[in-house]
Write a protein that holds these residues in place. Structure first.
Motif, PDB file in Angstrom:
ATOM      1  N   HIS A  88     -25.658 -16.356 -41.876  1.00 43.19           N
ATOM      2  CA  HIS A  88     -26.748 -16.082 -42.808  1.00 43.19           C
ATOM      3  C   HIS A  88     -26.571 -16.799 -44.149  1.00 43.19           C
ATOM      4  O   HIS A  88     -27.471 -17.480 -44.612  1.00 43.19           O
ATOM      5  CB  HIS A  88     -26.881 -14.580 -43.036  1.00 43.19           C
ATOM      6  N   CYS A  89     -25.393 -16.646 -44.767  1.00 41.54           N
ATOM      7  CA  CYS A  89     -25.202 -17.225 -46.109  1.00 41.54           C
ATOM      8  C   CYS A  89     -24.346 -18.484 -46.105  1.00 41.54           C
ATOM      9  O   CYS A  89     -24.335 -19.222 -47.086  1.00 41.54           O
ATOM     10  CB  CYS A  89     -24.597 -16.196 -47.067  1.00 41.54           C
ATOM     11  N   GLY A  90     -23.619 -18.734 -45.013  1.00 43.96           N
ATOM     12  CA  GLY A  90     -22.796 -19.929 -44.912  1.00 43.96           C
ATOM     13  C   GLY A  90     -21.426 -19.823 -45.553  1.00 43.96           C
ATOM     14  O   GLY A  90     -20.629 -20.746 -45.474  1.00 43.96           O
ATOM     15  N   GLU A  91     -21.116 -18.694 -46.140  1.00 42.56           N
ATOM     16  CA  GLU A  91     -19.810 -18.524 -46.785  1.00 42.56           C
ATOM     17  C   GLU A  91     -18.734 -18.203 -45.745  1.00 42.56           C
ATOM     18  O   GLU A  91     -19.030 -17.645 -44.692  1.00 42.56           O
ATOM     19  CB  GLU A  91     -19.877 -17.391 -47.821  1.00 42.56           C
ATOM     20  N   PRO A  92     -17.476 -18.541 -46.019  1.00 42.93           N
ATOM     21  CA  PRO A  92     -16.394 -18.222 -45.085  1.00 42.93           C
ATOM     22  C   PRO A  92     -16.293 -16.709 -44.845  1.00 42.93           C
ATOM     23  O   PRO A  92     -16.456 -15.920 -45.769  1.00 42.93           O
ATOM     24  CB  PRO A  92     -15.139 -18.731 -45.792  1.00 42.93           C
ATOM     25  N   LEU A  93     -16.025 -16.331 -43.609  1.00 48.62           N
ATOM     26  CA  LEU A  93     -15.933 -14.911 -43.262  1.00 48.62           C
ATOM     27  C   LEU A  93     -14.617 -14.287 -43.707  1.00 48.62           C
ATOM     28  O   LEU A  93     -14.538 -13.088 -43.897  1.00 48.62           O
ATOM     29  CB  LEU A  93     -16.090 -14.725 -41.750  1.00 48.62           C
ATOM     30  N   ASP A  94     -13.587 -15.097 -43.885  1.00 44.75           N
ATOM     31  CA  ASP A  94     -12.266 -14.560 -44.189  1.00 44.75           C
ATOM     32  C   ASP A  94     -11.921 -14.546 -45.675  1.00 44.75           C
ATOM     33  O   ASP A  94     -10.795 -14.276 -46.043  1.00 44.75           O
ATOM     34  CB  ASP A  94     -11.192 -15.328 -43.422  1.00 44.75           C
ATOM     35  N   VAL A  95     -12.887 -14.818 -46.546  1.00 42.83           N
ATOM     36  CA  VAL A  95     -12.640 -14.795 -47.986  1.00 42.83           C
ATOM     37  C   VAL A  95     -12.722 -13.358 -48.483  1.00 42.83           C
ATOM     38  O   VAL A  95     -13.701 -12.658 -48.230  1.00 42.83           O
ATOM     39  CB  VAL A  95     -13.666 -15.679 -48.738  1.00 42.83           C
ATOM     40  N   GLY A  96     -11.694 -12.922 -49.183  1.00 46.02           N
ATOM     41  CA  GLY A  96     -11.688 -11.567 -49.717  1.00 46.02           C
ATOM     42  C   GLY A  96     -12.741 -11.396 -50.800  1.00 46.02           C
ATOM     43  O   GLY A  96     -13.061 -12.319 -51.536  1.00 46.02           O
TER      44      GLY A  96
END
Length: 71
Positions: free
Chosen positions: A11-19
């Protein structure tokens, strides 16, 4: 289908593993609409929505779809 395990939110394109980044809203949005970003490489995808489903194409990883009739 909507979010790939490779590491990027569809959806947003951001990494899933970023805290610190909560993708709960993204997951809810992806239940109603197709992914806009490739879960493997974060590229913006070409999306086609039809009355029976959707198809999203990454220039590098190919087609993802919601319905077998769109392949």
């Amino acid at each position: 289908m909507a979010e790939d395990t490779a590491g990027y939110c569809g959806h947003c394109g951001e990494p899933l593993d970023v805290g610190g980044v909560d993708h709960t809203g993204c997951g809810l949005a992806l239940q109603l609409e197709p992914p806009r970003y490739c879960g493997q490489c974060r590229r913006r995808m070409k999306v086609q929505v039809t009355p029976t489903g959707w198809a999203a194409t990454c220039s590098r990883h190919g087609l993802t779809h919601s319905s077998p009739g769109l392949a």
